[in-house]
Scaffold this active site. Structure first.
Site, PDB file in Angstrom:
ATOM      1  N   CYS A   2       0.865  -1.175   0.000  1.00  0.00           N
ATOM      2  CA  CYS A   2       0.000   0.000   0.000  1.00  0.00           C
ATOM      3  C   CYS A   2       0.906   1.231   0.000  1.00  0.00           C
ATOM      4  O   CYS A   2       2.072   1.150   0.366  1.00  0.00           O
ATOM      5  CB  CYS A   2      -0.867   0.037   1.254  1.00  0.00           C
ATOM      6  N   ARG A  27       2.014   1.026  -5.949  1.00  0.00           N
ATOM      7  CA  ARG A  27       2.079   0.151  -4.773  1.00  0.00           C
ATOM      8  C   ARG A  27       0.758  -0.550  -4.501  1.00  0.00           C
ATOM      9  O   ARG A  27       0.694  -1.463  -3.670  1.00  0.00           O
ATOM     10  CB  ARG A  27       2.480   0.958  -3.540  1.00  0.00           C
ATOM     11  N   TRP A  75      -3.574  -1.937  -1.599  1.00  0.00           N
ATOM     12  CA  TRP A  75      -3.568  -3.262  -2.218  1.00  0.00           C
ATOM     13  C   TRP A  75      -4.173  -4.170  -1.155  1.00  0.00           C
ATOM     14  O   TRP A  75      -3.599  -4.375  -0.094  1.00  0.00           O
ATOM     15  CB  TRP A  75      -2.147  -3.693  -2.558  1.00  0.00           C
ATOM     16  N   LYS A 485       6.790 -11.484 -17.988  1.00  0.00           N
ATOM     17  CA  LYS A 485       6.327 -10.184 -18.496  1.00  0.00           C
ATOM     18  C   LYS A 485       5.000 -10.354 -19.239  1.00  0.00           C
ATOM     19  O   LYS A 485       4.088  -9.549 -19.073  1.00  0.00           O
ATOM     20  CB  LYS A 485       7.368  -9.538 -19.433  1.00  0.00           C
ATOM     21  N   GLU A 488       2.181 -11.066 -16.595  1.00  0.00           N
ATOM     22  CA  GLU A 488       1.849  -9.920 -15.748  1.00  0.00           C
ATOM     23  C   GLU A 488       0.999  -8.882 -16.453  1.00  0.00           C
ATOM     24  O   GLU A 488       0.038  -8.386 -15.883  1.00  0.00           O
ATOM     25  CB  GLU A 488       3.141  -9.193 -15.324  1.00  0.00           C
ATOM     26  N   HIS A 504       9.755 -33.340 -22.179  1.00  0.00           N
ATOM     27  CA  HIS A 504       9.322 -34.159 -21.047  1.00  0.00           C
ATOM     28  C   HIS A 504       7.903 -33.804 -20.596  1.00  0.00           C
ATOM     29  O   HIS A 504       7.513 -34.165 -19.485  1.00  0.00           O
ATOM     30  CB  HIS A 504      10.306 -34.018 -19.884  1.00  0.00           C
ATOM     31  N   LYS A 603       3.598  -3.369  -6.844  1.00  0.00           N
ATOM     32  CA  LYS A 603       5.027  -3.444  -7.148  1.00  0.00           C
ATOM     33  C   LYS A 603       5.844  -4.058  -6.021  1.00  0.00           C
ATOM     34  O   LYS A 603       6.733  -4.858  -6.261  1.00  0.00           O
ATOM     35  CB  LYS A 603       5.586  -2.065  -7.489  1.00  0.00           C
TER      36      LYS A 603
HETATM   37  C1  AGP Z   1       8.246  -8.324 -11.703  1.00  0.00           C
HETATM   38  O1  AGP Z   1       7.809  -7.684 -12.847  1.00  0.00           O
HETATM   39  C2  AGP Z   1       7.392  -8.137 -10.533  1.00  0.00           C
HETATM   40  N1  AGP Z   1       7.219  -6.780 -10.194  1.00  0.00           N
HETATM   41  C3  AGP Z   1       7.738  -9.040  -9.353  1.00  0.00           C
HETATM   42  O2  AGP Z   1       7.944 -10.347  -9.789  1.00  0.00           O
HETATM   43  C4  AGP Z   1       8.952  -8.597  -8.503  1.00  0.00           C
HETATM   44  O3  AGP Z   1      10.137  -8.821  -9.197  1.00  0.00           O
HETATM   45  C5  AGP Z   1       8.931  -9.380  -7.179  1.00  0.00           C
HETATM   46  O4  AGP Z   1       7.749  -9.075  -6.493  1.00  0.00           O
HETATM   47  C6  AGP Z   1      10.126  -9.090  -6.329  1.00  0.00           C
HETATM   48  O5  AGP Z   1      10.186  -7.734  -5.988  1.00  0.00           O
HETATM   49  P1  AGP Z   1      11.488  -7.107  -5.367  1.00  0.00           P
HETATM   50  O6  AGP Z   1      12.559  -7.197  -6.401  1.00  0.00           O
HETATM   51  O7  AGP Z   1      11.115  -5.705  -5.036  1.00  0.00           O
HETATM   52  O8  AGP Z   1      11.831  -7.937  -4.166  1.00  0.00           O
END
Ligand code: AGP
Length: 608
Positions: A2, A27, A75, A485, A488, A504, A603
């Site tokens: 958040c 966030r 969030w 990517k 997401e 496999h 994020k």
């Molecule tokens: C990637 O695009 C995402 N935002 C997510 O996988 C991110 O890398 C993950 O939550 C880890 O975040 P951090 O690097 O801030 O620890």
């Protein structure tokens, strides 16, 4: 998770808070709200489910005049996204209001207790209990009441509290969730991260766990939860507000993809000197580094994929056992850890709860912990014996791009430095690497240029029902990241797989509607990768290859080729990922998705 922002001073608080919320929206964007103590002495609260734009609509561009307030973008964890569950939350008297990031783990017990004492709780959130605990503890001093309430909480929190009857005062507190203080001239701020306030002040205090910050306009007092005074240094944010703006690009993600050549240059700044590599950040731990006999990397999501490159190199160059583990799983089957284990925690935000918990466990068991993060002052830096910063500048889009390439590069630098210290690599090998490193930013720019075809390609692939991404060796992490990517931001299923594993099982998924994306850049595994690519082609799958410029062979085998310049193999994921990022970006645009704020995501993930 958040986003929180608070302001007290001479400006109009409403616009400051809304500006901050827009910058923090990455966030979380399930709901947004603000509270103000108006110039007339009333507590004004407005909150709405959905994005900050909904809140702005509700305010009709005209929040009441006030010099103090707090805001929140959510969030959701406890309680579905709704107007009612949106923050701020208030007490029974309607005088105290709270915004919170984190999880109050004992909120059910506290709710029951508060209800039994006659409190009326209206929302489904854990946060609301904080307002009522402060209400119970309030005897005319908001900071005292907050400290008393904090002593009842279990779990994680960054919170800001305001009382209508103390109309210049904000009280903030943090424990396992980020909160910084902004120090202004005659004004003070609180925020989840610097992006929210850097337009107003670059002077910040990174609060530590257990800190309580008591703010008046231009005056900040910090104590622990028992009221003991604490001194914290003021840091200067090294980037400007413009760095966290779109700068003419339609989306932050596209801007950040284009910033990658610069991010690579910055990540090397001060570290690649002459013909050698030097990470001064490691100086305090040199003695312990000399003794390491094993490396464990911990990370989540994109950072985990970057760490796969790091652990593979550590094993190769250091000649010690090295592996990467998803941080959320690390604690359930921790490897043997002792003082000779180097644990590298990779995290862009430095606030990912899973990574922090894993790093803490490793530290408790005596490991040498190094953080690789983009965020100075973040929680992971407190768990680590040394921190190596990405120096990539702020990344706003939820989908990580420039921080992936900066992570891979930083891990290469870290590995090169440690392996030289341990005498496992020669100076000549380091000189060769440095030569390639110096060419890397220009090659990244070239990869972006060559990827201009991705936009047209995306229109042809937008009808795919899913994608299979494959790679081997250093191409494998790039394939995993490319697939993530797509998932997401396009909301299409995309599976990242080790190319050798295709036969496999997952090969059964391939057909005309499920294209195969193969990372097939020049490498020792090139021929094997080509065999896997042809296995897909034989199943009628359209094949997209990421290939090295000048590879005439591959153009005959693939439906489409995304070209990248040649480079040293350990650096190849940095270039290979660029067309995959752009392909995912254009797929999301072609499918009409919300590129920068994809559904269900945030994020930084500060809950486990
Ligand atoms: C990637 O695009 C995402 N935002 C997510 O996988 C991110 O890398 C993950 O939550 C880890 O975040 P951090 O690097 O801030 O620890």
């Amino acid at each position: 998770m958040c986003g929180i922002v608070g302001y007290t001073g001479l400006r109009q608080a409403g616009p400051v808070l809304l500006d901050g919320l827009r910058r923090l929206e990455y966030r979380g964007y399930d709901s947004a709200g603000i509270a103000l103590v108006t110039d007339d002495g009333d507590l004004f609260v407005e909150k709405r489910a959905g994005k900050v734009a909904n809140l702005e609509d509700a305010l009709a561009g005209d929040p009441p005049s006030a010099g103090i307030g707090l805001g929140h973008t959510r969030w959701a964890t406890h309680g579905r996204p709704s107007d009612l569950n949106a923050h701020p939350h208030s007490d029974c008297t309607g005088r105290i209001t709270v915004v919170h990031n984190g999880i109050v783990e004992n909120f059910r017990e506290l709710r029951g207790e508060l209800a039994a004492h006659g409190h009326s709780l209206k929302s489904e959130t854990d946060t609301e209990v904080v307002a009522h605990l402060v209400e119970d503890a309030y005897k005319g001093d908001l900071a005292d009441a907050v400290r008393a309430a904090l002593r009842r909480l279990e779990g994680a929190y960054a919170l800001v509290v305001m009382h209508r009857d103390e109309p210049e005062r904000l009280v903030g507190a943090r424990f396992n969730a980020p909160l910084i203080v902004g120090v202004g001239d005659g004004e003070s701020f609180l925020a989840s991260d610097a992006a929210a306030i850097v337009a107003y002040t670059k002077k910040v205090i990174f609060l530590a766990d257990g800190d309580v910050a008591d703010l008046l306009p231009g005056k900040v007092t910090i104590t622990d939860r028992d009221g003991n005074a604490i001194q914290r240094v003021i840091d200067i944010i090294p980037w400007s507000a413009e760095a966290a703006e779109k700068g003419g690009y339609p989306h932050f993600m596209l801007k950040e993809i284009h910033e990658q050549p610069t991010a690579l240059t910055s990540a090397m700044a001060g570290r690649v000197r002459g013909e050698t590599i030097c990470l001064e950040e490691l100086d305090p731990i040199r003695e312990r580094l000399a003794d390491i006999d094993r490396v464990e990397m911990i990370a989540c999501g994109t950072a985990y994929f970057a760490s796969l490159v790091g652990s593979s190199l550590m094993q190769d160059w250091l000649g010690v056992s090295a592996r990467s583990t998803v941080a959320s799983e690390f604690r359930y089957s921790p490897p043997p850890i002792d003082a000779r284990t180097l644990v590298v925690a990779v995290t862009q935000s430095g606030e990912t709860a899973d990574t922090i918990a894993a790093a803490r466990l490793a530290g408790d068991r005596g490991a040498l912990v190094v953080a690789v993060t983009n965020t100075v002052g973040s929680a992971i830096t407190r768990e680590a014996h040394a921190s190596v910063f990405l120096q990539a500048g702020p990344e706003v889009a939820v989908a990580a791009t420039k921080t992936f390439v900066a992570q891979v590069l930083t891990l290469v630098l870290l590995t090169a430095e440690v392996s030289r210290q341990l005498g496992r690599r020669t100076l000549e090998q380091e000189h060769e690497l440095v030569k390639e490193l110096r060419l890397l930013p220009a090659k990244a720019a070239r990869a972006i240029e060559l990827s201009s075809v991705a936009e047209e390609m995306a229109t042809r692939y937008a009808d795919a029902v899913g994608f299979m991404y494959i790679g081997r060796a250093f191409g494998y992490p790039a394939a995993l990241e490319g697939a993530l990517k797509i998932k997401e931001i396009s909301y299409l299923h995309a599976e990242g797989y080790a190319a050798g594993e295709l036969k496999h099982g997952p090969i059964s998924l391939l057909d005309a509607d499920v294209p195969l994306v193969a990372v097939a850049t020049r490498s020792v595994v090139y021929e094997k990768l080509i065999s896997n690519l042809m296995e897909g082609q034989a199943r009628d799958a359209r094949v997209i290859a990421v290939a090295t410029e000048g590879d005439e062979n591959i153009a005959k085998l693939a439906t489409d080729v995304l070209w990248v310049p040649d480079t040293a193999e350990p650096l190849s994921p940095i270039l290979a990922v660029i067309p995959l990022q752009l392909f995912a970006y254009h797929m999301a645009v072609a499918r009409g998705r919300d590129v920068d704020q994809p559904r269900n995501l945030a994020k930084s993930v500060t809950v486990e």
